[in-house]
Design a protein around this motif. Structure first.
Motif, PDB file in Angstrom:
ATOM      1  N   ASP A   1       0.827  -1.207   0.000  1.00 23.11           N
ATOM      2  CA  ASP A   1       0.000   0.000   0.000  1.00 23.11           C
ATOM      3  C   ASP A   1       0.862   1.258   0.000  1.00 23.11           C
ATOM      4  O   ASP A   1       1.929   1.282   0.616  1.00 23.11           O
ATOM      5  CB  ASP A   1      -0.831   0.087   1.290  1.00 23.11           C
ATOM      6  CG  ASP A   1      -2.018  -0.853   1.312  1.00 23.11           C
ATOM      7  OD1 ASP A   1      -2.024  -1.837   0.562  1.00 23.11           O
ATOM      8  OD2 ASP A   1      -2.959  -0.593   2.101  1.00 23.11           O
ATOM      9  N   HIS A   2       0.377   2.294  -0.651  1.00 26.71           N
ATOM     10  CA  HIS A   2       0.946   3.625  -0.473  1.00 26.71           C
ATOM     11  C   HIS A   2      -0.200   4.592  -0.233  1.00 26.71           C
ATOM     12  O   HIS A   2      -1.307   4.401  -0.730  1.00 26.71           O
ATOM     13  CB  HIS A   2       1.773   4.045  -1.688  1.00 26.71           C
ATOM     14  CG  HIS A   2       3.039   3.253  -1.835  1.00 26.71           C
ATOM     15  ND1 HIS A   2       4.075   3.343  -0.928  1.00 26.71           N
ATOM     16  CD2 HIS A   2       3.410   2.332  -2.748  1.00 26.71           C
ATOM     17  CE1 HIS A   2       5.045   2.517  -1.296  1.00 26.71           C
ATOM     18  NE2 HIS A   2       4.670   1.883  -2.402  1.00 26.71           N
ATOM     19  N   VAL A   3       0.090   5.614   0.553  1.00 26.45           N
ATOM     20  CA  VAL A   3      -0.957   6.518   1.021  1.00 26.45           C
ATOM     21  C   VAL A   3      -0.681   7.918   0.462  1.00 26.45           C
ATOM     22  O   VAL A   3       0.204   8.616   0.949  1.00 26.45           O
ATOM     23  CB  VAL A   3      -0.977   6.534   2.568  1.00 26.45           C
ATOM     24  CG1 VAL A   3      -2.078   7.458   3.072  1.00 26.45           C
ATOM     25  CG2 VAL A   3      -1.173   5.126   3.126  1.00 26.45           C
TER      26      VAL A   3
ATOM     27  N   CYS B   1       3.807  10.307   0.025  1.00 27.78           N
ATOM     28  CA  CYS B   1       3.229   9.127   0.637  1.00 27.78           C
ATOM     29  C   CYS B   1       3.230   9.351   2.145  1.00 27.78           C
ATOM     30  O   CYS B   1       4.225   9.768   2.729  1.00 27.78           O
ATOM     31  CB  CYS B   1       4.026   7.878   0.301  1.00 27.78           C
ATOM     32  SG  CYS B   1       3.290   6.416   1.091  1.00 27.78           S
TER      33      CYS B   1
ATOM     34  N   HIS C   1       8.208   6.391   4.051  1.00 35.45           N
ATOM     35  CA  HIS C   1       8.275   6.509   2.595  1.00 35.45           C
ATOM     36  C   HIS C   1       8.436   7.969   2.176  1.00 35.45           C
ATOM     37  O   HIS C   1       9.186   8.280   1.265  1.00 35.45           O
ATOM     38  CB  HIS C   1       7.021   5.926   1.938  1.00 35.45           C
ATOM     39  CG  HIS C   1       6.892   4.443   2.124  1.00 35.45           C
ATOM     40  ND1 HIS C   1       5.798   3.734   1.657  1.00 35.45           N
ATOM     41  CD2 HIS C   1       7.709   3.529   2.712  1.00 35.45           C
ATOM     42  CE1 HIS C   1       5.952   2.454   1.961  1.00 35.45           C
ATOM     43  NE2 HIS C   1       7.095   2.303   2.596  1.00 35.45           N
TER      44      HIS C   1
ATOM     45  N   MET D   1       9.532   9.616  -1.339  1.00 34.88           N
ATOM     46  CA  MET D   1       8.233   9.628  -2.031  1.00 34.88           C
ATOM     47  C   MET D   1       7.527  10.942  -1.728  1.00 34.88           C
ATOM     48  O   MET D   1       6.534  10.991  -1.031  1.00 34.88           O
ATOM     49  CB  MET D   1       7.371   8.445  -1.592  1.00 34.88           C
ATOM     50  CG  MET D   1       7.942   7.107  -2.015  1.00 34.88           C
ATOM     51  SD  MET D   1       6.846   5.732  -1.596  1.00 34.88           S
ATOM     52  CE  MET D   1       5.548   5.942  -2.789  1.00 34.88           C
TER      53      MET D   1
ATOM     54  N   ILE E   1       2.845   6.985   4.441  1.00 36.37           N
ATOM     55  CA  ILE E   1       3.633   6.049   5.237  1.00 36.37           C
ATOM     56  C   ILE E   1       4.844   6.927   5.547  1.00 36.37           C
ATOM     57  O   ILE E   1       5.614   7.279   4.645  1.00 36.37           O
ATOM     58  CB  ILE E   1       4.066   4.809   4.417  1.00 36.37           C
ATOM     59  CG1 ILE E   1       2.873   4.128   3.732  1.00 36.37           C
ATOM     60  CG2 ILE E   1       4.888   3.855   5.284  1.00 36.37           C
ATOM     61  CD1 ILE E   1       1.972   3.312   4.585  1.00 36.37           C
TER      62      ILE E   1
HETATM   63 CU    CU Z   1       4.344   4.651   0.603  1.00 30.20          CU
END
Ligand code: CU
Ligand code: C2O
Length: 445
Positions: free
Chosen positions: A373-375, A427, A432, A437, A429
Motif C-alpha cells: 500500500d501507499h498513502v 506518501c 516513505h 516519495m 507512510i
Molecule cells: Cu508509501
C-alpha cells in the motif's frame, strides 16, 4: 472525563476533552477578533505509557499533543517553541489554508532553541477533523514516531445545524509504538521500506481504554496518527459503524458499514450506537498492507460503556449535499506512479516542482505499481476521487489522504481555486515520505 465547553466573549468556542488527559484548553481567545492563540513547545518528556516509563517527544509534555480547536473563519495563531536538540516545524494536516509565509508552510524550519509563530484562517466550508505533526525535511518519520502529533478541530456551523451537536463527542488519537529500554524503538534499515509500526496501539496514549458514553450514538472523531499502520475497525457485536465524515468533511448522508478502514493520516468521524449499561468494544481486525499484516489476530482498540442514563439521540439522515467536481471540467491531466523510494510524474524521477495554474482543476491519475500500500497525501488543496480502478466512488467526498492498494489506480480531481504557492504531496507512510516519495507542487497565480 467530561466534555467541557467554554464560550469566550460570546464568539469563539473552545472545547477540550481528550480522554485520559485533564480537559484543559490550551487556547485563549480575544472576543470580537476571534483569534485563537495556542502555544506549543516540542520537548523531550518522560511519562508513563501502558504501564511503562517512556521518554517521548511531546508537545507541552503531553502525548498525544493538546487539542487545538477553533472555528471556521477564526484566526488561529500557534506559537511553536523548539526545545528539542534538532530542527522541527509544524504541519496542519488537511487544512485548506495558504502554504506560504507563516501559514501552513512546511519549508519553514525551526532550529533548536528557536520559536516560530504560525498564523492561519480556515475559510468557511473547510472545517473538520484534522491533526498537526512535524514536517521537517527528512525528520518527519522519526519525530512522529517518537510522539509528536496532536488533534486539531475546526468547528463548522453545519455540525450544529445538522443536529450533530446533541451527540457526545470524543476525539481519539490512535498511535502505535514499540518501546525499547524506555524509549520508542529506533528505526532500522528495513523500516524505511516497510514503514515503522509497533505492537502497542494506544488510544489517546492509553492501552485499551474504557470510556463511559452519555449519549447513543456517541460521535468519535478518530485520527490515525500512526506512521505506517492501517486500522481496520469493527464492532464486536457485528453491528454496523456509522461513518459520517472522512478527513473531517461531512458526507452527504451517513454510511452504515460493517467495518471502517483508516490508513495513516486519515480521520473518520463515526457515530457509534450503544445500549445503557452495556459495553461495546471497537476492534482492530488484521489488515494486510503488502508490507505486513497487523495485528496478527483481532485486538481491542477501546471499549465504550453505555451510561445507565444513556441519552438516545436521533442523528440526521442527511447532511449538506457536497459539490461534485466533473472530469469534463479538468484543464490538465497528469499521471504519477507510486512505488517505494520514488514518486514521479510520467515515469521519470522528478526533482523539479510541478507547476499548476491558479484557477485550474487538474485530473491526477495515480497508480500504485508496487507490492505494498501507499498513502497519497496532497497538502493545501482538498481533492475528490473521480475514479478508482475506473469506477466512480460510492459517494462524493472531499479527501486529503487516499490509500492505494498494490496495482490500484485512482483519478483525482484537484481544484487549485485559491492559495497560490509552493506545497508538497507525498506518501503518508511516514518513512516513505522521508525516503523520497515526496514531490513539490507550485501553484502560480
Ligand atoms: Cu508509501
Ligand atoms: Cu500529514 Cu505532509 O503530512
Amino acid at each position: 472525563m467530561l466534555r467541557r465547553r467554554r464560550f469566550v466573549g460570546g464568539a469563539a468556542m473552545l472545547t477540550a476533552g481528550l480522554l485520559g488527559n485533564a480537559a484543559r484548553p490550551e487556547a485563549t481567545t480575544s472576543g470580537a477578533a476571534r483569534t485563537v492563540d495556542v502555544a506549543l513547545e516540542a520537548r523531550t518528556t518522560k511519562l508513563e505509557l501502558a504501564g511503562q516509563r517512556a521518554e517521548l517527544l511531546t508537545y507541552n509534555g503531553r502525548f498525544p499533543g493538546p487539542l487545538i480547536r477553533a472555528a471556521e473563519g477564526d484566526r488561529l495563531r500557534v506559537e511553536l517553541t523548539n526545545a528539542l536538540d534538532q530542527p522541527t516545524n509544524l504541519h496542519f494536516h488537511g487544512l485548506h489554508v495558504s502554504p506560504e509565509a507563516n501559514s501552513d508552510n512546511v519549508f519553514v524550519q525551526v532550529p533548536p532553541g528557536g520559536r516560530f509563530r504560525y498564523e492561519l484562517t480556515v475559510p468557511p466550508g473547510f472545517g473538520g477533523t484534522f491533526w498537526y505533526h512535524p514536517h521537517a525535511h527528512g525528520r518527519l518519520a522519526r519525530q512522529l514516531w517518537r510522539g509528536l502529533a496532536g488533534p486539531l478541530i475546526i468547528d463548522r456551523p453545519i455540525d450544529h445545524a445538522a443536529g450533530l451537536s446533541a451527540a457526545e463527542e470524543r476525539i481519539v488519537v490512535v498511535k502505535d509504538i514499540a518501546l525499547f529500554e524506555g524509549r520508542p524503538r529506533a528505526h532500522v534499515t528495513g523500516d524505511w521500506a516497510r514503514g515503522k509500526s509497533g505492537p502497542l496501539v494506544l488510544a489517546n496514549g492509553e492501552l485499551r481504554p474504557r470510556l463511559v458514553a452519555k449519549t447513543s450514538p456517541i460521535r468519535l472523531r478518530l485520527v490515525n496518527a500512526c506512521n505506517a499502520r492501517t486500522l481496520r475497525l469493527a464492532r464486536d457485536d457485528g453491528r454496523p459503524i456509522v461513518l459520517i465524515a472522512h478527513e473531517g468533511h461531512l458526507l452527504e448522508a451517513p454510511q452504515r458499514l460493517s467495518e471502517v478502514t483508516v490508513t495513516p493520516a486519515q480521520r473518520v468521524d463515526l457515530l457509534v450506537e450503544l445500549e445503557p449499561r452495556q459495553d461495546l468494544t471497537l476492534l482492530l481486525k488484521p489488515y494486510a498492507s503488502g508490507a505486513r499484516r497487523e495485528p496478527s489476530r483481532v485486538e481491542t482498540l477501546l471499549t465504550l460503556a453505555g451510561a445507565p442514563d444513556l441519552r438516545m439521540i436521533v442523528p440526521p439522515e442527511r447532511f449538506e449535499s457536497s459539490e461534485r467536481l466533473d472530469a469534463g471540467r479538468a484543464t490538465r491531466r497528469r499521471s504519477f506512479k507510486m512505488a517505494m523510494a520514488f514518486m514521479h510524474p510520467d515515469g521519470h524521477v522528478h526533482h523539479e516542482p510541478i507547476r499548476a495554474r491558479l484557477g485550474d482543476t487538474e485530473l491526477w491519475a495515480i497508480e500504485n505499481v508496487d507490492t505494498q500500500d501507499h498513502v497519497f497525501h496532497l497538502h493545501t488543496w482538498p481533492f475528490q476521487v473521480w475514479r478508482r480502478d475506473g469506477a466512480p466512488p460510492p459517494y462524493p467526498a472531499w479527501r486529503d489522504t487516499i490509500n492505494l492498494r498494490p496495482g490500484e489506480r485512482v483519478e483525482l480531481l484537484v481544484p487549485f481555486r485559491d492559495f497560490p504557492g509552493r506545497s508538497v504531496f507525498h506518501c503518508h507512510i511516514a518513512e516513505h515520505g522521508d525516503a523520497g516519495m515526496m514531490g513539490i507542487v507550485e501553484v502560480l497565480a
